[in-house]
Design a protein around this motif. Sequence first.
Motif, PDB file in Angstrom:
ATOM      1  N   ALA A  12     -18.727  21.449 -37.634  1.00 14.32           N
ATOM      2  CA  ALA A  12     -18.530  20.038 -38.663  1.00 14.32           C
ATOM      3  C   ALA A  12     -18.142  19.066 -37.682  1.00 14.32           C
ATOM      4  O   ALA A  12     -18.599  17.916 -38.137  1.00 14.32           O
ATOM      5  N   ARG A  13     -17.192  19.228 -36.940  1.00 18.86           N
ATOM      6  CA  ARG A  13     -16.584  18.382 -35.853  1.00 18.86           C
ATOM      7  C   ARG A  13     -17.830  17.681 -35.115  1.00 18.86           C
ATOM      8  O   ARG A  13     -17.689  16.344 -35.330  1.00 18.86           O
ATOM      9  N   ALA A  14     -18.794  18.227 -34.628  1.00 16.35           N
ATOM     10  CA  ALA A  14     -19.989  17.743 -33.921  1.00 16.35           C
ATOM     11  C   ALA A  14     -20.645  16.778 -34.926  1.00 16.35           C
ATOM     12  O   ALA A  14     -21.313  15.971 -34.586  1.00 16.35           O
ATOM     13  N   ILE A  15     -20.888  17.336 -36.211  1.00 19.90           N
ATOM     14  CA  ILE A  15     -21.639  16.389 -37.180  1.00 19.90           C
ATOM     15  C   ILE A  15     -20.700  15.264 -37.777  1.00 19.90           C
ATOM     16  O   ILE A  15     -21.360  14.183 -37.764  1.00 19.90           O
ATOM     17  N   ASN A  56     -13.102  15.864 -50.294  1.00 16.73           N
ATOM     18  CA  ASN A  56     -13.214  14.741 -51.336  1.00 16.73           C
ATOM     19  C   ASN A  56     -13.159  13.333 -51.012  1.00 16.73           C
ATOM     20  O   ASN A  56     -13.813  12.286 -51.430  1.00 16.73           O
ATOM     21  N   GLU A  57     -12.421  13.234 -49.715  1.00 16.30           N
ATOM     22  CA  GLU A  57     -12.138  11.796 -48.835  1.00 16.30           C
ATOM     23  C   GLU A  57     -13.817  11.588 -48.446  1.00 16.30           C
ATOM     24  O   GLU A  57     -13.946  10.399 -48.399  1.00 16.30           O
ATOM     25  N   LEU A  58     -14.542  12.272 -48.104  1.00 17.89           N
ATOM     26  CA  LEU A  58     -15.897  12.289 -47.667  1.00 17.89           C
ATOM     27  C   LEU A  58     -16.703  11.646 -48.654  1.00 17.89           C
ATOM     28  O   LEU A  58     -17.691  11.004 -48.424  1.00 17.89           O
ATOM     29  N   PHE A  59     -16.739  12.151 -49.851  1.00 16.18           N
ATOM     30  CA  PHE A  59     -17.446  11.532 -51.192  1.00 16.18           C
ATOM     31  C   PHE A  59     -17.012  10.014 -51.184  1.00 16.18           C
ATOM     32  O   PHE A  59     -17.773   9.159 -51.217  1.00 16.18           O
ATOM     33  N   ASP A  60     -15.497   9.932 -51.115  1.00 15.62           N
ATOM     34  CA  ASP A  60     -15.043   8.551 -51.117  1.00 15.62           C
ATOM     35  C   ASP A  60     -15.587   7.555 -49.986  1.00 15.62           C
ATOM     36  O   ASP A  60     -16.222   6.535 -50.103  1.00 15.62           O
ATOM     37  N   LEU A  61     -15.773   8.229 -48.793  1.00 15.60           N
ATOM     38  CA  LEU A  61     -16.141   7.624 -47.416  1.00 15.60           C
ATOM     39  C   LEU A  61     -17.771   7.320 -47.874  1.00 15.60           C
ATOM     40  O   LEU A  61     -18.271   6.221 -47.425  1.00 15.60           O
ATOM     41  N   GLY A  62     -18.498   8.074 -48.338  1.00 11.90           N
ATOM     42  CA  GLY A  62     -20.078   7.670 -48.842  1.00 11.90           C
ATOM     43  C   GLY A  62     -20.025   6.620 -49.760  1.00 11.90           C
ATOM     44  O   GLY A  62     -20.788   5.670 -49.727  1.00 11.90           O
ATOM     45  N   ASN A  73     -19.932  16.864 -44.892  1.00 12.05           N
ATOM     46  CA  ASN A  73     -19.120  17.513 -45.879  1.00 12.05           C
ATOM     47  C   ASN A  73     -19.789  18.984 -46.213  1.00 12.05           C
ATOM     48  O   ASN A  73     -19.100  19.955 -46.548  1.00 12.05           O
ATOM     49  N   SER A  74     -21.284  19.034 -45.974  1.00  9.49           N
ATOM     50  CA  SER A  74     -21.962  20.279 -46.399  1.00  9.49           C
ATOM     51  C   SER A  74     -21.186  21.453 -45.189  1.00  9.49           C
ATOM     52  O   SER A  74     -21.043  22.518 -45.553  1.00  9.49           O
ATOM     53  N   ALA A  75     -21.315  21.098 -43.958  1.00  9.92           N
ATOM     54  CA  ALA A  75     -20.827  21.889 -42.867  1.00  9.92           C
ATOM     55  C   ALA A  75     -19.293  22.209 -43.315  1.00  9.92           C
ATOM     56  O   ALA A  75     -18.944  23.485 -42.885  1.00  9.92           O
ATOM     57  N   ILE A  76     -18.241  21.366 -43.800  1.00 12.19           N
ATOM     58  CA  ILE A  76     -17.204  21.741 -44.161  1.00 12.19           C
ATOM     59  C   ILE A  76     -17.077  22.893 -45.261  1.00 12.19           C
ATOM     60  O   ILE A  76     -16.281  23.660 -45.168  1.00 12.19           O
TER      61      ILE A  76
END
Length: 189
Positions: free
Chosen positions: A131-134, A66-72, A42-45
């Motif tokens: 970001a993709r690699a992360i 936002n979805e990555l926060f939901d994913l977390g 998320n930070s890389a994005i």
Amino acid sequence: MVRLTKIYTRTGDVGETGLVDGSRVSKADPRMAAIGDVDEANSAIGIALLHVADPAQRHMLEAIQNELFDLGADLATPGEDFSPSEMVLRITQEQVLRLEREIDAMNESLEPLRSFILPGGGAGAAHLHLARAIVRRAERTAVGASASVALNPVALTYLNRLSDHLFVLARFAALSAGGDVLWKPGATR
């Protein structure tokens, strides 16, 4: 609504952290490693967004953040019921399908691949490749964690599709900077 009035709690000073249900786990727990990798993605994005001017691309990335926060939150919620509710955040199949629709729409403007692509093609594209690699690492970490704890299988699918999305978005962003940087096998022999 989340409201944080105090950032430090001292509850993690002995190497443990809390999950959504209040249970405690080691900060070295595989589940926590997956959550940390999702946070890093998320930070890389967020950094990529500094280099992406196109409003449609920005809109996609902001939704993904936002979805990555939901994913977390999803990964931090123990249990085997992966149904979302007002009180439980879970990644849904509709979110995966939206990523697929966006991938397909972007891909229509791209030439078919003739070689593997090197991370580059302008600042935005390069940051999207990072970001993709992360995200790929976050997926590997989450899959590893799922061997010992139940994790939402749709969350794992989301991570897989997200890395595809970021790859295609990086290619799409590279169009305005001269296109993809192609791998030339054995070029320096």
